[in-house]
Design an enzyme around this catalytic site. Structure first.
Site, PDB file in Angstrom:
ATOM      1  N   HIS A 267      -1.053   4.748   7.249  1.00  0.00           N
ATOM      2  CA  HIS A 267      -0.492   5.332   5.979  1.00  0.00           C
ATOM      3  C   HIS A 267      -0.169   6.880   6.314  1.00  0.00           C
ATOM      4  O   HIS A 267      -1.147   7.537   6.667  1.00  0.00           O
ATOM      5  CB  HIS A 267      -1.430   5.228   4.877  1.00  0.00           C
ATOM      6  CG  HIS A 267      -1.701   3.618   4.544  1.00  0.00           C
ATOM      7  ND1 HIS A 267      -2.971   3.275   5.113  1.00  0.00           N
ATOM      8  CD2 HIS A 267      -0.998   2.771   4.061  1.00  0.00           C
ATOM      9  CE1 HIS A 267      -2.755   1.729   4.721  1.00  0.00           C
ATOM     10  NE2 HIS A 267      -1.606   1.568   4.035  1.00  0.00           N
TER      11      HIS A 267
ATOM     12  N   SER B 254       0.775  -1.077  -0.042  1.00  0.00           N
ATOM     13  CA  SER B 254      -0.177  -0.042  -0.070  1.00  0.00           C
ATOM     14  C   SER B 254       1.009   1.157   0.195  1.00  0.00           C
ATOM     15  O   SER B 254       0.354   2.305  -0.393  1.00  0.00           O
ATOM     16  CB  SER B 254      -1.016   0.028   1.323  1.00  0.00           C
ATOM     17  OG  SER B 254      -0.287  -0.267   2.358  1.00  0.00           O
TER      18      SER B 254
ATOM     19  N   ASP C 182      -4.224   7.691   7.593  1.00  0.00           N
ATOM     20  CA  ASP C 182      -5.078   6.816   8.302  1.00  0.00           C
ATOM     21  C   ASP C 182      -4.150   6.011   9.442  1.00  0.00           C
ATOM     22  O   ASP C 182      -3.029   6.565   9.437  1.00  0.00           O
ATOM     23  CB  ASP C 182      -5.789   5.883   7.339  1.00  0.00           C
ATOM     24  CG  ASP C 182      -5.018   5.037   6.576  1.00  0.00           C
ATOM     25  OD1 ASP C 182      -4.005   4.806   7.020  1.00  0.00           O
ATOM     26  OD2 ASP C 182      -5.511   4.250   5.781  1.00  0.00           O
TER      27      ASP C 182
END
Ligand SMILES: *[C@@H]1O[C@H](CO)[C@@H](O)[C@H](O)[C@H]1NC(C)=O
Ligand SMILES: *[C@@H]1O[C@H](CO)[C@@H](O)[C@H](O)[C@H]1NC(C)=O
Length: 351
Positions: free
Chosen positions: A329, A36, A326
């Site tokens: 991240h 990610s 978040d």
């Protein structure tokens, strides 16, 4: 020819030589593998619950577009692509809005939630790393029919390859599921991951890649989710995870040295985000951040993917005040800081 005319003539020649050598060494495309930290939206197109193609993700991306990047805006790889003078963002391979015309100057095969270990990608049914390589082989075939064999081979050899993975192997797999934890000590597990990384780089090399960067682990014990679960220690960073990350990065450093020795003509570098991110976390004020332990989205403690969505009333207004977007991240602003540091310390030789 007089002295002046001659020196002028000489300067022109030098100029032409410099320009030609610049064209030869220039990076025509940036090709991305990993998780990610660098997924530009591939997970939108597979069956997994780990997605981010909805608001408020992407709210600062080109006027508000939830592309599937796990941030409010761009990723480090997007900033790197821009700094190399290529394009402002790198599209996802599975995104139907793009084709080989776009991919020939940069493409991301990354999938949020994946890791070096096959068992890690199984946890949330995302794309395993070996499958990212299969997609890359398919891309090479398309590139050859698009550019012709010679030009395609040149692009393959001159492109910059960025690999960013590993955090999920520890935080989504080893430390939360019993299987690997009961099978291996953390040292042995690191060894397994490094072996897979070595094989991955060797295969890329056999496929023609030469300029390769492998990314180290961040201070992963300081991710808001890990802090939130570290309540007994007052929400501090989890020191054990940070130590594992530092240790892994040192071992990656040795791997990079070995492979540079072993594989003729390879230019492999370690891009290590640990120190800059640690510096940001320790001295967040001096970077203009107000919040470092909690994220912008939701309560900032646990939310990511579907828990981070637009009806959550707690989400912050100005993501630039937050290190993390978040619970897992960084914000776009942090991604930009990381990219600049990595370019300066590791990728500058390819510029
Ligand atoms: C790729 O997409 C563009 C539109 O963005 C289109 O003009 C072009 O023909 C497509 N190329 C190929 C090879 O499909
Ligand atoms: C991961 O799975 C693929 C496909 O089944 C397999 O080819 C590969 O060897 C596996 N990797 C490891 C390290 O076990």
């Amino acid at each position: 020819m007089g002295y002046k005319a001659m020196s002028c003539f000489f300067l022109v020649i030098v100029h032409i030589l410099l320009q030609t050598s610049c064209i030869c060494s220039k990076v025509p495309a940036i090709i991305v593998f990993g998780d990610s930290t660098v997924d530009a939206g591939n997970n939108n197109h597979i069956s997994t619950i780990l997605k981010s193609n909805f608001a408020p993700y992407g709210r600062d991306f080109g006027g508000g577009k939830a592309t599937g990047r796990f941030s409010n805006g761009r990723l480090p790889t997007d900033f790197i692509s821009e700094a190399f003078g290529i394009k402002p963002f790198i599209p996802a391979y599975l995104d139907q809005d793009y084709n080989i015309t776009h991919f020939s100057t940069g493409v991301s095969f990354a999938s949020a939630g994946t890791g070096y270990d096959n068992a890690t990608s199984d946890v949330l049914s995302v794309i395993p790393l070996w499958k990212e390589l299969e997609y890359y082989k398919e891309f090479q075939r398309d590139l050859r029919s698009y550019l012709g064999l010679d030009r395609a081979n040149q692009v393959v050899g001159e492109s910059l390859y960025l690999i960013s993975a590993g955090t999920n192997d520890f935080l989504e797999n080893y430390y939360v599921l019993p299987k690997r934890f009961s099978e291996y000590s953390v040292e042995d597990y690191q060894k397994i991951l490094l072996g897979i990384a070595e094989d991955f780089i060797s295969v890329l090399y056999q496929l023609g890649a030469r300029k390769i960067s492998i990314t180290g682990l961040p201070p992963m014990g300081c991710l808001p989710l890990e802090r939130a679960m570290n309540i007994i220690h007052g929400g501090d960073c989890v020191e054990e995870y940070n130590n594992v990350a530092k240790d892994f990065n040192e071992k990656l450093h040795s791997l990079v040295a070995n492979l540079n020795h072993k594989l003729a003509g390879i230019r492999l570098v370690l891009s290590n985000p640990y120190n800059i991110l640690w510096n940001v976390i320790q001295n967040s004020d001096s970077f203009g951040f107000d919040h470092v332990a909690t994220a912008c989205c939701g309560t900032g403690l646990f939310e990511m993917s579907y828990l981070c969505e637009k009806i959550n009333p707690f989400t912050c207004w100005d993501a630039n005040k937050y290190v993390f977007w978040d619970s897992f991240h960084p914000t776009e602003k942090t991604n930009n800081i990381i990219a600049n540091d990595v370019i300066k310390n590791s990728l500058a030789e390819f510029l």
